[in-house]
Write a protein that holds these residues in place. Sequence first.
Motif, short mmCIF file in Angstrom:
data_model
loop_
_atom_site.label_atom_id
_atom_site.label_comp_id
_atom_site.label_asym_id
_atom_site.label_seq_id
_atom_site.Cartn_x
_atom_site.Cartn_y
_atom_site.Cartn_z
N GLY A 179 -24.66 18.01 11.36
CA GLY A 179 -25.89 18.82 11.35
C GLY A 179 -27.07 18.02 10.86
N ALA A 180 -27.12 16.73 11.22
CA ALA A 180 -28.08 15.80 10.63
C ALA A 180 -29.43 15.83 11.33
CB ALA A 180 -27.51 14.38 10.69
N LEU A 181 -30.47 15.50 10.57
CA LEU A 181 -31.81 15.32 11.11
C LEU A 181 -31.93 13.86 11.57
CD1 LEU A 181 -34.71 16.45 11.55
CD2 LEU A 181 -35.22 15.65 9.22
N ARG A 182 -31.83 13.63 12.88
CA ARG A 182 -31.82 12.26 13.38
C ARG A 182 -33.22 11.68 13.53
NH1 ARG A 182 -32.26 9.58 18.00
NH2 ARG A 182 -32.30 11.36 19.42
N ASP A 183 -34.20 12.54 13.88
CA ASP A 183 -35.55 12.05 14.12
C ASP A 183 -36.55 13.16 13.83
OD1 ASP A 183 -37.51 10.21 14.80
OD2 ASP A 183 -37.32 10.52 16.96
N LEU A 184 -37.73 12.78 13.37
CA LEU A 184 -38.82 13.72 13.15
C LEU A 184 -40.13 12.98 13.33
CD1 LEU A 184 -39.90 16.53 12.24
CD2 LEU A 184 -39.86 15.65 9.88
N THR A 185 -40.96 13.47 14.26
CA THR A 185 -42.26 12.87 14.50
C THR A 185 -43.35 13.94 14.44
OG1 THR A 185 -42.09 13.16 16.90
CG2 THR A 185 -41.31 11.07 15.98
N ALA A 189 -26.34 5.53 18.02
CA ALA A 189 -25.80 5.04 16.75
C ALA A 189 -25.26 6.18 15.91
CB ALA A 189 -26.88 4.29 15.96
N MET A 190 -24.44 5.82 14.91
CA MET A 190 -24.04 6.76 13.86
C MET A 190 -25.07 6.72 12.75
SD MET A 190 -20.01 5.67 13.56
CE MET A 190 -19.86 6.49 11.96
N SER A 191 -25.12 7.78 11.96
CA SER A 191 -25.93 7.76 10.75
C SER A 191 -25.39 6.69 9.81
CB SER A 191 -25.89 9.12 10.05
OG SER A 191 -26.50 9.06 8.78
#
Length: 316
Positions: A25-31, A45-47
């Motif tokens: 449930g990860a936040l991978r990107d935020l712009t 990729a993995m975290s």
Amino acid sequence: MIAPSGDQYRIEADGYVAVVTESGGALRDLTYDGRHLIDGFGEDAMSSGGRGQVLMPWPNRIRDGRYTFDGREQQLALTEPKRGNASHGLVRWAAWSVVAREQDRVELGYRLPAQTGYPWTLDLRISYAVGADGLVVTQSATNLSDERAPYASGAHPYLVADASGGCDGWRMTLPAATRLLTDDERLLPAGREDVGGTDFDFRTPRTLGATVLDHAFTDLGPDRGVRLDGESGGVELWVDEQHRWVQVYTADDTATPRRSVAVEPMTAPPDAFNSEDDLVTLEPGRTFGASWGIRGVAGDSRALTAPASTGGPDRS
């Protein structure tokens, strides 16, 4: 081929675009308007280093993976074997399912089953929403067991003020009066200190410079947030009243040192399952929720403010 982090959930509104992953449930990107606000990870990729992951049912470390709750000793797997700790909860790599999804919001759920070291069943939820005030994240847990359970939550975003290539020149505002002291070898609690007169007092904005940070802070001021400002922009992370701690980490011991600053909202400090400091006792059938968020700023001097609390019930 499926991405290493599983399905990708993109949400957007008012210039904000976020990507959340099935894995953890990860936040991978935020712009915001095309500018990166977090140092995330690629779709291929993995975290790494906990990037964007949520930390439930505890953040940070548990000494030896061992604790006693309601008279019963529990032993967790040592997921930080180098330091002999259980680290960052049990759901960082779990496959979360979509509960609800709209253009500007996604809610994910995961049922955490009873297991060795944590013999309680929880229904976990994460809601990510974007809008004019940026990203708002709400994490909650409902105890489905017939016994009360220990609980805390956190998250692990790495913030980016601007594209300058490193944090040394960024100014940080951290309205916290107290720092948790830790030992050098295992990074476990060893006391507290007033930040006044130390290199860790950022209540007045100042440049990070060469300051090395991997510390939990508490006694947050009314602004309840952390802000980083660069030459061409800034970013701020706010927390609600359920979050009494933030961990700030300049990642000096990673492959990408000082490229960004991890600002980790936490409802309890490291090793809270042993100290019981700010630990939630989640009664059967009860739900606990806590919210935090990230917004982009233009680099001006606006105060940090959190939206009205959307957290859950009290801690008993």
